[in-house]
Design a protein around this motif. Structure first.
Motif, PDB file in Angstrom:
ATOM      1  N   ASP A 171       0.673  -1.124   0.281  1.00 54.62           N
ATOM      2  CA  ASP A 171       0.090  -0.434   0.041  1.00 54.62           C
ATOM      3  C   ASP A 171       0.770   0.923  -0.120  1.00 54.62           C
ATOM      4  O   ASP A 171       0.106   2.309  -0.115  1.00 54.62           O
ATOM      5  CB  ASP A 171      -0.953  -0.033   0.707  1.00 54.62           C
ATOM      6  N   GLU A 172       1.689   1.102  -0.011  1.00 57.23           N
ATOM      7  CA  GLU A 172       2.822   2.539  -0.484  1.00 57.23           C
ATOM      8  C   GLU A 172       4.171   2.165  -0.564  1.00 57.23           C
ATOM      9  O   GLU A 172       4.554   1.223  -0.625  1.00 57.23           O
ATOM     10  CB  GLU A 172       3.320   2.717   2.146  1.00 57.23           C
ATOM     11  N   SER A 229       7.561   1.297   0.871  1.00 58.25           N
ATOM     12  CA  SER A 229       8.610   0.192   1.228  1.00 58.25           C
ATOM     13  C   SER A 229       8.594  -0.669   0.325  1.00 58.25           C
ATOM     14  O   SER A 229       9.205  -1.450   0.518  1.00 58.25           O
ATOM     15  CB  SER A 229       6.983   0.054   2.485  1.00 58.25           C
TER      16      SER A 229
END
Length: 544
Positions: free
Chosen positions: A477-478, A481
């Motif tokens: 989701d990022e 990362s």
């Protein structure tokens, strides 16, 4: 409506209607892309290829189906974009061979022509894969030649049905299609074409080339060519010489001194010419000595440029200045993003073709680039697997010595050119650049455009995707990362260098912070970070 025979006019209506239908549904075909990334472009490539083909026959005044199909195939050959477009151009080329020399054809003759289209497509692909557009054209050919209908409308109806049935089976042939719950996009594009052809004769449609609602890559390229305030040669001159195609080189030699951006391509009894010149009249005077002139088109590029500036259009520079004297080596590279383009220029690339994901250059674009470079040997770096076939087709058409280095990613392209030795022999350079491709690991980070499941991984629209060598490796989701995880997965004990190119959607300060974190984590490795400004991809990474 029943037809026991069709001529060039009916065939014209069939293919123009097919082109319009494909254009209408090109985004749907794009959406069938197996990978849920924002670069599905099969529909766009096939549509633009087919539109280039029908553009070639737009003003044809012939009912001879052999003549119409021959011009159609020629247009598709030059306008082919992406692998799907190149395969489509080969299908049309085979069909043209089957219709050659015929005024009109029966159902049997059109059936054999479709089968020839299938044979031509399979020959064009080194390792044919079933469950793709190849399977659909083969099915169409087999269904056609086994059909006993003398009515061509009934024949095409049956061909469409058999092709659609086979298309629905493609997920059983390719696991990736089944996982993504889609049929093959190229096969769907071909089915739309076949259905469009069938509809034209079934409903007796007098087809007209539809209005283009999307910005075409060729139009973008024209705008980009006009960026220089001081246009050296002001008139874009295009025409066809109806004469001996083998004399193309003689004509080229006659008009070389009159301009630049020159393309002179001979094919049997025609010579196609494109040149930027300040004296179109002189060009035409030389050309008329080689045969009758046709389809003369002269555009004032300075006037177009002023109009573009008035409208506030800000094009991007795509080419470096042409060398005045002939040199030994020249380079063409496909790149997306101003930063990445600048890197290739700094490494010695002579001509940058803006393109890549979602905008695959055509064979014509490649040929234009080749003609701009005054070198004994020219290397093309496609930097995308979907551009390799168009590059190879352009190399085969060109009379120059053109070598395609099969780079599939931007990092591979950069690595290949760094291995180039300007003092080395051409074959030695080809070998060293090809060998270098296995030494670099490529990764990229983008986002999912739809829900799907790949290799047992559930993916939701909007997820951040990390790809390694084109395969999904991480989902999250990022951005930061996911990118870190991808890099961690491809760094090993032999790794020495990490290079990161950040895209137009990444802020400079975020990229600098990310690079610093990498340097802290991988103390024994060199970390380089460049502003690539590429669209769609937050990061493109190489590990060597």
């Amino acid at each position: 409506m029943k037809y026991t025979k069709i001529n060039g006019q009916q065939f014209y209506n069939m293919v123009v209607n097919a082109s319009n239908k494909l254009e209408e549904q090109s985004e749907y075909v794009n959406s069938l892309n197996v990978f849920p990334v924002p670069d599905g472009d099969t529909g766009t490539n096939m549509s633009m290829t087919f539109k280039a083909a029908v553009k070639e026959i737009e003003n044809i005044n012939s009912t001879n189906i052999g003549e119409v199909s021959k011009k159609l195939a020629k247009g598709a050959l030059m306008g082919a974009r992406g692998n799907s477009g190149v395969i489509l151009s080969q299908i049309l080329r085979g069909i043209s061979r089957g219709l050659e020399g015929k005024e009109e054809v029966t159902s049997k003759e059109i059936s054999l022509a479709i089968q020839e289209g299938a044979k031509s497509a399979y020959k064009a692909v080194m390792k044919p894969t079933e469950g793709t557009i190849l399977t659909i054209i083969r099915t169409a050919g087999e269904a056609a030649v086994s059909n006993t209908n003398v009515d061509i409308t009934a024949l095409m109806k049956d061909v469409c049905k058999e092709s659609e049935d086979m298309l629905n089976k493609t997920p059983d042939m390719l696991p990736a299609l089944k996982q993504a719950k889609v049929v093959d996009s190229g096969g769907m594009g071909l089915l739309i074409i076949l259905k469009g052809m069938y509809q034209a004769i079934d409903e007796n449609i007098e087809a007209k080339i539809g209005n283009v609602t999307k910005v075409q890559a060729g139009e973008v390229k024209r705008a980009q060519e006009l960026v220089d305030q001081d246009i050296k040669f002001g008139y874009c001159t295009e025409f066809i010489v109806l004469g001996d195609g083998s004399k193309a080189k003689q004509l080229q030699d006659k008009i070389t001194s009159l301009g630049d951006s020159m393309i002179v391509v001979g094919d049997e009894d025609v010579i196609k010419v494109h040149i930027h010149s300040n004296d179109p009249g002189a060009v035409l005077s030389h050309a008329v000595q080689f045969g009758e002139l046709s389809k003369i088109k002269i555009d004032n590029m300075r006037e177009e440029h002023r109009a573009l500036l008035t409208e506030g259009y800000q094009p991007t520079e795509i080419a470096v200045e042409e060398e005045a004297e002939k040199k030994k080596y020249g380079f063409i590279s496909v790149a997306m993003g101003s930063g990445i383009s600048d890197i290739f220029k700094d490494l010695g690339v002579d001509y940058i073709i803006e393109g890549g994901q979602t905008m695959n250059p055509s064979t014509q674009d490649m040929i234009e680039a080749i003609e701009k470079i005054n070198a004994e040997h020219i290397f093309i770096l496609p930097n995308n697997k979907n551009i390799q076939m168009a590059a190879t087709q352009a190399a085969e058409i060109s009379e120059k010595d053109v070598r395609v280095i099969p780079t599939k990613t931007i990092p591979q392209g950069i690595t290949a050119i760094t291995m180039f030795n300007p003092d080395g022999e051409v074959e030695s350079n080809v070998d060293s650049m090809n060998d270098s491709l296995s030494a670099v690991k490529s990764a990229s980070v983008t986002y999912a455009v739809r829900d799907t499941e790949m290799d047992g991984i559930e993916i939701k629209e909007g997820n951040i995707l990390g790809l390694v060598e084109g395969k999904i490796n991480e989902v999250g989701d990022e951005v930061s990362s996911v990118t870190k995880s991808v890099i961690d997965n491809i760094v090993d004990e032999d790794s020495e260098l990490i290079t990161v190119f950040y895209g137009e959607d990444v802020k400079d300060e975020d990229a600098e912070k990310f690079a610093a974190e990498l340097e802290a984590k991988y103390e024994d490795l060199d970390v380089q970070c460049y502003k690539g400004s590429q669209p769609l991809y937050y990061y493109i990474i190489s590990v060597e």
